[in-house]
Design a protein around this motif. Structure first.
Motif, PDB file in Angstrom:
ATOM      1  N   ALA A  26       0.990  -1.327  -0.074  1.00 43.72           N
ATOM      2  CA  ALA A  26       0.022  -0.078   0.058  1.00 43.72           C
ATOM      3  C   ALA A  26       0.832   1.194  -0.123  1.00 43.72           C
ATOM      4  CB  ALA A  26      -0.979  -0.031   1.266  1.00 43.72           C
ATOM      5  N   ASP A  27       0.467   2.101  -0.671  1.00 39.69           N
ATOM      6  CA  ASP A  27       1.281   3.443  -0.990  1.00 39.69           C
ATOM      7  C   ASP A  27       0.777   4.411   0.549  1.00 39.69           C
ATOM      8  OD1 ASP A  27       2.586   3.239  -3.344  1.00 39.69           O
ATOM      9  OD2 ASP A  27       0.616   3.010  -4.129  1.00 39.69           O
ATOM     10  N   VAL A  28      -0.558   4.249   0.878  1.00 37.45           N
ATOM     11  CA  VAL A  28      -0.992   4.870   1.892  1.00 37.45           C
ATOM     12  C   VAL A  28      -1.986   4.304   2.747  1.00 37.45           C
ATOM     13  CG1 VAL A  28      -2.147   7.162   2.592  1.00 37.45           C
ATOM     14  CG2 VAL A  28      -0.896   7.109   0.609  1.00 37.45           C
ATOM     15  N   LEU A  29      -1.976   4.186   3.867  1.00 37.16           N
ATOM     16  CA  LEU A  29      -2.900   3.576   4.907  1.00 37.16           C
ATOM     17  C   LEU A  29      -3.294   4.311   5.746  1.00 37.16           C
ATOM     18  CD1 LEU A  29      -4.262   0.934   5.695  1.00 37.16           C
ATOM     19  CD2 LEU A  29      -2.222   0.291   7.127  1.00 37.16           C
ATOM     20  N   PHE A  30      -4.807   4.452   6.023  1.00 38.07           N
ATOM     21  CA  PHE A  30      -5.564   5.504   6.924  1.00 38.07           C
ATOM     22  C   PHE A  30      -5.976   4.652   7.971  1.00 38.07           C
ATOM     23  CE2 PHE A  30      -9.305   7.975   7.931  1.00 38.07           C
ATOM     24  CZ  PHE A  30      -8.891   9.105   8.739  1.00 38.07           C
ATOM     25  N   LEU A  31      -5.768   4.740   9.240  1.00 39.89           N
ATOM     26  CA  LEU A  31      -6.321   4.033  10.304  1.00 39.89           C
ATOM     27  C   LEU A  31      -7.250   5.105  11.006  1.00 39.89           C
ATOM     28  CD1 LEU A  31      -3.532   2.029  11.405  1.00 39.89           C
ATOM     29  CD2 LEU A  31      -5.062   1.413   9.957  1.00 39.89           C
ATOM     30  N   CYS A  32      -8.338   4.945  11.007  1.00 38.97           N
ATOM     31  CA  CYS A  32      -9.395   6.003  11.486  1.00 38.97           C
ATOM     32  C   CYS A  32      -9.819   5.488  12.964  1.00 38.97           C
ATOM     33  CB  CYS A  32     -10.573   5.939  10.724  1.00 38.97           C
ATOM     34  SG  CYS A  32     -11.740   7.198  11.240  1.00 38.97           S
ATOM     35  N   GLU A  33     -10.130   6.433  13.864  1.00 41.39           N
ATOM     36  CA  GLU A  33     -10.381   6.277  15.159  1.00 41.39           C
ATOM     37  C   GLU A  33      -9.672   5.345  15.836  1.00 41.39           C
ATOM     38  OE1 GLU A  33     -14.497   6.239  16.693  1.00 41.39           O
ATOM     39  OE2 GLU A  33     -15.084   5.837  14.483  1.00 41.39           O
ATOM     40  N   VAL A  34      -8.225   5.553  15.945  1.00 42.31           N
ATOM     41  CA  VAL A  34      -7.296   4.820  16.983  1.00 42.31           C
ATOM     42  C   VAL A  34      -7.343   5.454  18.341  1.00 42.31           C
ATOM     43  CG1 VAL A  34      -4.812   4.696  17.541  1.00 42.31           C
ATOM     44  CG2 VAL A  34      -5.655   4.489  15.072  1.00 42.31           C
ATOM     45  N   HIS A  35      -7.836   4.824  19.147  1.00 45.88           N
ATOM     46  CA  HIS A  35      -8.117   5.424  20.664  1.00 45.88           C
ATOM     47  C   HIS A  35      -6.793   6.358  21.112  1.00 45.88           C
ATOM     48  CE1 HIS A  35      -8.931   5.976  24.797  1.00 45.88           C
ATOM     49  NE2 HIS A  35     -10.088   5.279  24.574  1.00 45.88           N
ATOM     50  N   SER A  36      -7.001   7.502  21.343  1.00 47.38           N
ATOM     51  CA  SER A  36      -5.887   8.472  21.491  1.00 47.38           C
ATOM     52  C   SER A  36      -4.953   7.999  22.783  1.00 47.38           C
ATOM     53  CB  SER A  36      -6.302   9.714  21.826  1.00 47.38           C
ATOM     54  OG  SER A  36      -7.222   9.707  22.921  1.00 47.38           O
ATOM     55  N   ALA A  37      -5.380   7.168  23.466  1.00 46.27           N
ATOM     56  CA  ALA A  37      -4.773   6.653  24.652  1.00 46.27           C
ATOM     57  C   ALA A  37      -3.508   5.617  24.224  1.00 46.27           C
ATOM     58  CB  ALA A  37      -5.328   5.716  25.873  1.00 46.27           C
ATOM     59  N   ARG A  38      -3.915   5.043  22.846  1.00 46.59           N
ATOM     60  CA  ARG A  38      -3.104   3.905  22.344  1.00 46.59           C
ATOM     61  C   ARG A  38      -2.393   4.448  21.037  1.00 46.59           C
ATOM     62  NH1 ARG A  38      -2.538   0.778  26.083  1.00 46.59           N
ATOM     63  NH2 ARG A  38      -1.207   0.122  24.602  1.00 46.59           N
ATOM     64  N   SER A  39      -2.639   5.792  20.623  1.00 45.08           N
ATOM     65  CA  SER A  39      -1.762   6.204  19.501  1.00 45.08           C
ATOM     66  C   SER A  39      -0.525   6.348  19.652  1.00 45.08           C
ATOM     67  CB  SER A  39      -2.627   7.672  19.012  1.00 45.08           C
ATOM     68  OG  SER A  39      -2.077   8.622  20.092  1.00 45.08           O
ATOM     69  N   LEU A  40       0.104   6.540  20.550  1.00 43.40           N
ATOM     70  CA  LEU A  40       1.627   6.594  20.658  1.00 43.40           C
ATOM     71  C   LEU A  40       2.166   5.080  20.656  1.00 43.40           C
ATOM     72  CD1 LEU A  40       2.622   9.335  23.455  1.00 43.40           C
ATOM     73  CD2 LEU A  40       2.706   9.343  20.871  1.00 43.40           C
TER      74      LEU A  40
END
Length: 193
Positions: free
Chosen positions: A38-52
């Motif tokens: 994939a050239d681009v992958l968009f992950l929508c609604e990652v829990h902000s507490a888990r994003s790092l």
């Protein structure tokens, strides 16, 4: 050009093991060196507490990708993975009207791409946000654009949207993508895409 997105619905450690493994498998199939590339992958609604955690893990496992994150308000974050060897021009994040999240726009191989998590529900606000996003992309790209993400609008109601001439909709899914039925995960493309 391969662009993929998935609304994770706040996937994290509290999610079922089945959901966690499906998300990991999806990312791996698209981004592993022996995957689809994939050239681009968009992950929508990652829990902000888990994003790092997501970003750290993805950077270690998929070194051929650059990770961009967009804060989506409340407990939502959005993670975008760009293949490093692609020439990506980040255009801007434009706030969605009446929401605490944005339409993220970038250019890849001359195509303008907009990712967003539109207003949930089959409301006039959802409708107007999608129409507005299409007009912005149409205006800036000579009809060479696409929008995807969490559309929050039923694919079967595409004909109710006022779209630029020649724009069309497409869904990979044939059945439904939400518990209540209907397909909410799909894309709209300009006539030259």
């Amino acid at each position: 050009m391969i662009i993929a997105s998935w609304n994770l619905e706040k996937n994290g450690q509290s999610s079922s093991l089945e959901k966690q493994s499906k998300v990991s498998d999806f990312i791996h199939q698209l981004c592993a060196s022996d995957g689809l590339g994939a050239d681009v992958l968009f992950l929508c609604e990652v829990h902000s507490a888990r994003s790092l955690d997501y970003i750290s893990f993805l950077q270690q496992v998929y070194p051929d990708y650059t990770i961009h994150t967009v804060h989506g308000g409340y407990s939502n974050d959005y993670v975008i993975m760009f293949r490093t060897n692609q020439t990506i021009q980040w255009i801007q994040d434009i706030p969605l009207r009446y929401l605490n999240r944005s339409l993220s726009i970038f250019s890849l191989q001359g195509t303008y791409v907009g990712f967003a998590h539109f207003k949930s529900g089959q409301t006039n606000l959802t409708k107007s946000q999608i129409e507005w996003a299409a007009l912005i992309l149409e205006h800036n790209s000579t009809s060479n654009w696409l929008i995807t993400g969490d559309m929050s609008w039923d694919y079967s109601k595409y004909n109710q949207l006022a779209m630029p001439a020649g724009a069309y909709a497409y869904s990979y899914w044939q059945d439904c993508t939400q518990r209540k039925g209907g397909i909410l995960d799909w894309c709209i493309a300009g006539k030259n895409t």
